[in-house]
Scaffold this motif. Structure first.
Motif, mmCIF file in Angstrom:
data_model
loop_
_atom_site.group_PDB
_atom_site.id
_atom_site.type_symbol
_atom_site.label_atom_id
_atom_site.label_comp_id
_atom_site.label_asym_id
_atom_site.label_seq_id
_atom_site.Cartn_x
_atom_site.Cartn_y
_atom_site.Cartn_z
ATOM 1 N N VAL A 58 12.537 -4.591 -8.796
ATOM 2 C CA VAL A 58 12.360 -3.240 -8.252
ATOM 3 C C VAL A 58 11.094 -2.645 -8.863
ATOM 4 O O VAL A 58 11.017 -2.419 -10.071
ATOM 5 C CB VAL A 58 13.573 -2.344 -8.565
ATOM 6 N N ALA A 59 10.112 -2.412 -8.032
ATOM 7 C CA ALA A 59 8.833 -1.874 -8.512
ATOM 8 C C ALA A 59 8.976 -0.406 -8.884
ATOM 9 O O ALA A 59 9.527 0.394 -8.134
ATOM 10 C CB ALA A 59 7.761 -2.045 -7.443
ATOM 11 N N THR A 60 8.461 -0.051 -10.053
ATOM 12 C CA THR A 60 8.439 1.337 -10.511
ATOM 13 C C THR A 60 7.167 2.022 -10.008
ATOM 14 O O THR A 60 6.297 1.383 -9.401
ATOM 15 C CB THR A 60 8.469 1.389 -12.041
ATOM 16 N N ARG A 61 7.049 3.303 -10.280
ATOM 17 C CA ARG A 61 5.822 4.021 -9.925
ATOM 18 C C ARG A 61 4.617 3.411 -10.636
ATOM 19 O O ARG A 61 3.523 3.338 -10.074
ATOM 20 C CB ARG A 61 5.957 5.501 -10.287
ATOM 21 N N ALA A 62 4.820 2.975 -11.871
ATOM 22 C CA ALA A 62 3.724 2.328 -12.593
ATOM 23 C C ALA A 62 3.309 1.025 -11.915
ATOM 24 O O ALA A 62 2.114 0.697 -11.852
ATOM 25 C CB ALA A 62 4.136 2.061 -14.042
ATOM 26 N N ASP A 63 4.291 0.286 -11.378
ATOM 27 C CA ASP A 63 3.976 -0.951 -10.661
ATOM 28 C C ASP A 63 3.203 -0.652 -9.380
ATOM 29 O O ASP A 63 2.259 -1.371 -9.021
ATOM 30 C CB ASP A 63 5.262 -1.709 -10.317
ATOM 31 N N VAL A 64 3.605 0.415 -8.685
ATOM 32 C CA VAL A 64 2.894 0.806 -7.466
ATOM 33 C C VAL A 64 1.473 1.224 -7.813
ATOM 34 O O VAL A 64 0.508 0.870 -7.107
ATOM 35 C CB VAL A 64 3.651 1.924 -6.733
ATOM 36 N N ASP A 65 1.310 1.958 -8.913
ATOM 37 C CA ASP A 65 -0.037 2.334 -9.368
ATOM 38 C C ASP A 65 -0.888 1.093 -9.616
ATOM 39 O O ASP A 65 -2.078 1.041 -9.227
ATOM 40 C CB ASP A 65 0.041 3.145 -10.661
ATOM 41 N N ARG A 66 -0.287 0.090 -10.237
ATOM 42 C CA ARG A 66 -1.011 -1.134 -10.551
ATOM 43 C C ARG A 66 -1.432 -1.859 -9.264
ATOM 44 O O ARG A 66 -2.563 -2.346 -9.161
ATOM 45 C CB ARG A 66 -0.109 -2.029 -11.405
ATOM 46 N N ALA A 67 -0.520 -1.916 -8.284
ATOM 47 C CA ALA A 67 -0.834 -2.584 -7.023
ATOM 48 C C ALA A 67 -1.914 -1.828 -6.252
ATOM 49 O O ALA A 67 -2.838 -2.433 -5.675
ATOM 50 C CB ALA A 67 0.431 -2.723 -6.181
ATOM 51 N N MET A 68 -1.822 -0.488 -6.227
ATOM 52 C CA MET A 68 -2.819 0.304 -5.520
ATOM 53 C C MET A 68 -4.183 0.175 -6.182
ATOM 54 O O MET A 68 -5.220 0.117 -5.498
ATOM 55 C CB MET A 68 -2.383 1.765 -5.481
ATOM 56 N N ALA A 69 -4.204 0.106 -7.515
ATOM 57 C CA ALA A 69 -5.480 -0.055 -8.220
ATOM 58 C C ALA A 69 -6.111 -1.402 -7.888
ATOM 59 O O ALA A 69 -7.333 -1.499 -7.684
ATOM 60 C CB ALA A 69 -5.267 0.076 -9.727
ATOM 61 N N ALA A 70 -5.288 -2.453 -7.796
ATOM 62 C CA ALA A 70 -5.802 -3.774 -7.435
ATOM 63 C C ALA A 70 -6.356 -3.769 -6.014
ATOM 64 O O ALA A 70 -7.416 -4.348 -5.735
ATOM 65 C CB ALA A 70 -4.696 -4.817 -7.573
#
Length: 481
Positions: free
Chosen positions: A58-70
């Motif tokens: 389950v992706a957290t907001r931090a994981d989503v931030d990481r994916a969007m940054a990539a």
């Protein structure tokens, strides 16, 4: 004693072992499978037997931030500077690998979704590959889609797809985004993430540059974090109308493009001059395909009174021959309902239809004891006032209404909050054209139903959403200039 036609078909199961399922999956970010920041997981199950298949991060907001940054790094770096023809080559490679791995992907889709293997194999996979082939050809021809303009990508696309066509909806979203030079962060449905994660493996296989495609898994909170992310230049959502409304509200006032493909309650109009045997086949395919888990399903049958009894009798005879059972059996026509929650909704709305005095007929079939199952059901004697004629069931349930004149047929067909699809059956081309011109639906089929093509735009009106996917209309949604 005559031979039972059901017993004349021996089981023909597909080999489950051709699709490998890992015990657990992480997220796909910046070209690599990575562990999530949090520890929450979701268990995805096989709807046919309710047995667990795998655990999904389950992706957290931090994981989503990481994916969007990539995705942003790829958008402003290698992907944006790459020649368009080179981007097209990556899409061609993806399409070819999807074809090469089609058997594996079809089995994986059926295990995770519950749909019959012959539908995964013969519909979902060929169409998914076709979307990548089609959009690969557009990559270096975008100036033809915007005559006189100077098309350039929006940037980063946040995409959320549903559980009814997991891999096909992924192709609908990712192919045009990549062809137009955008990068993607995609969230699959929490009940059907496996083919999206297999697609991540395909991205690695074709050496797609890191960050161009990122896949984050999770449920509602993950989706909210993704579509509300301030770095999203484009949001594309396919799913329920209720969630679509929330997304539209949250993006109001922001400079973020939005495409919504939502629910439907498609009308299938049968005139008395139609080829009735052909129409019956189209009715069955229009509502029972994929267990009725189709937003553009022809779930409202409008049949002219003079042939209503004949059509209903033929329809029941045809539906009684549908085979319900093991989705991996190549003889199966109807597989399992995707989840326990969806099965409960189908049961509730069907019961409401019966309470409203509709005549409820179910196909004579034996349902498996394990898993999530619902028999093909036909509700006749339905009126416009019935909930079953207005609310989307999203299951193998058909509502039958009648009409006397073409004007009445159009009025009843348009008397819905939705406007995604419709079908018309007649031997007269003038009547087909007259009816289609007056129907308020985004996609209208004549003497057929549920026929899709990557070159043809798809989308709806009213509460079925806005924007189009497919064709050059779908490309526009990912371009500026």
């Amino acid at each position: 004693m005559a031979e039972d036609p059901i017993l004349s078909y021996a089981p023909a199961p597909e080999d489950r072992s051709v699709a490998s399922v890992a015990p657990s999956y992480g997220l796909f970010v910046d070209g690599e499978f990575v562990a999530p920041e949090g520890e929450d997981h979701i268990t995805t199950v096989n709807p046919a037997d309710a047995e667990p298949l795998s655990t999904i991060a389950v992706a957290t907001r931090a994981d989503v931030d990481r994916a969007m940054a990539a995705a942003r790094r790829a958008s402003t770096g290698v992907w944006s500077t790459m020649p368009a023809a080179e981007r097209g080559k990556y899409l061609f490679r993806i399409a070819r690998v999807v074809q090469e791995r089609s058997r594996e992907l079809a089995v994986l889709e059926t295990l995770d979704n519950g749909k019959p293997i012959r539908e995964s194999r013969d519909v979902d996979l060929p169409l998914a590959a076709a979307h990548f082939f089609y959009h690969a050809g557009w990559a270096d021809k975008l100036h033809f889609a915007t005559p006189g303009g100077s098309p350039h990508p929006l940037g980063v696309a946040a995409q959320v797809i549903p559980w009814n066509f997991p891999l096909l909806m992924l192709a609908w979203k990712i192919a045009p985004a990549l062809a137009t030079g955008n990068t993607v962060v995609l969230k699959p449905a929490e009940t059907t993430p496996l083919t999206a994660l297999a697609f991540a493996d395909i991205c690695q296989e074709v050496d797609l540059p890191p960050g161009v495609v990122n896949i984050v898994t999770g449920a509602e909170e993950t989706g909210q974090a993704l579509v509300n992310h301030p770095d999203a230049d484009k949001v594309a959502f396919t799913g329920s109308t209720a969630v679509g409304r929330e997304i539209a509200r949250s993006l109001a006032g922001r400079n973020t493009r939005l495409t919504l493909e939502l629910g439907g309650k498609g009308a299938n109009i049968v005139y008395d001059d139609a080829a009735l045997d052909q129409a019956v086949e189209g009715i069955v395919g229009g509502v029972f395909f994929n267990q009725g888990h189709v937003c553009c399903a022809g779930s409202r049958l409008l049949v002219q009174e003079s042939v209503a009894d004949e059509v209903l009798a033929a329809l029941k005879e045809r539906v009684s021959l549908l085979r319900v059972g093991d989705p991996l059996d190549k003889n199966t026509d109807l597989g399992a309902i995707n989840s326990a929650a969806q099965l409960d909704r189908i049961r509730q709305l069907t019961e409401v239809g019966t309470q409203e005095a509709a005549d409820c007929w179910t196909a004579p079939c034996t349902l498996p004891e394990r898993g999530y199952w619902f028999p093909p059901t036909v509700l006749s004697g339905v009126t416009q006032a019935h909930r079953i004629a207005q609310e989307e069931v999203f299951g193998p349930v058909l509502s039958v209404l009648t009409f006397r004149t073409p004007e009445e047929a159009v009025a009843k067909a348009n008397n819905t909050a939705y406007g995604l699809s419709a079908g018309v059956w007649s031997e007269k081309s003038s009547k087909l054209a007259w009816t289609a011109e007056r129907l308020r639906a985004g996609v209208i089929w004549a003497n057929t139903f549920n026929k899709l093509d990557p070159a043809s735009p798809f989308g709806g009106y009213k509460e079925s959403g806005y924007g189009r996917e497919g064709g050059w209309h779908g490309l526009e949604a990912y371009l500026n200039g």
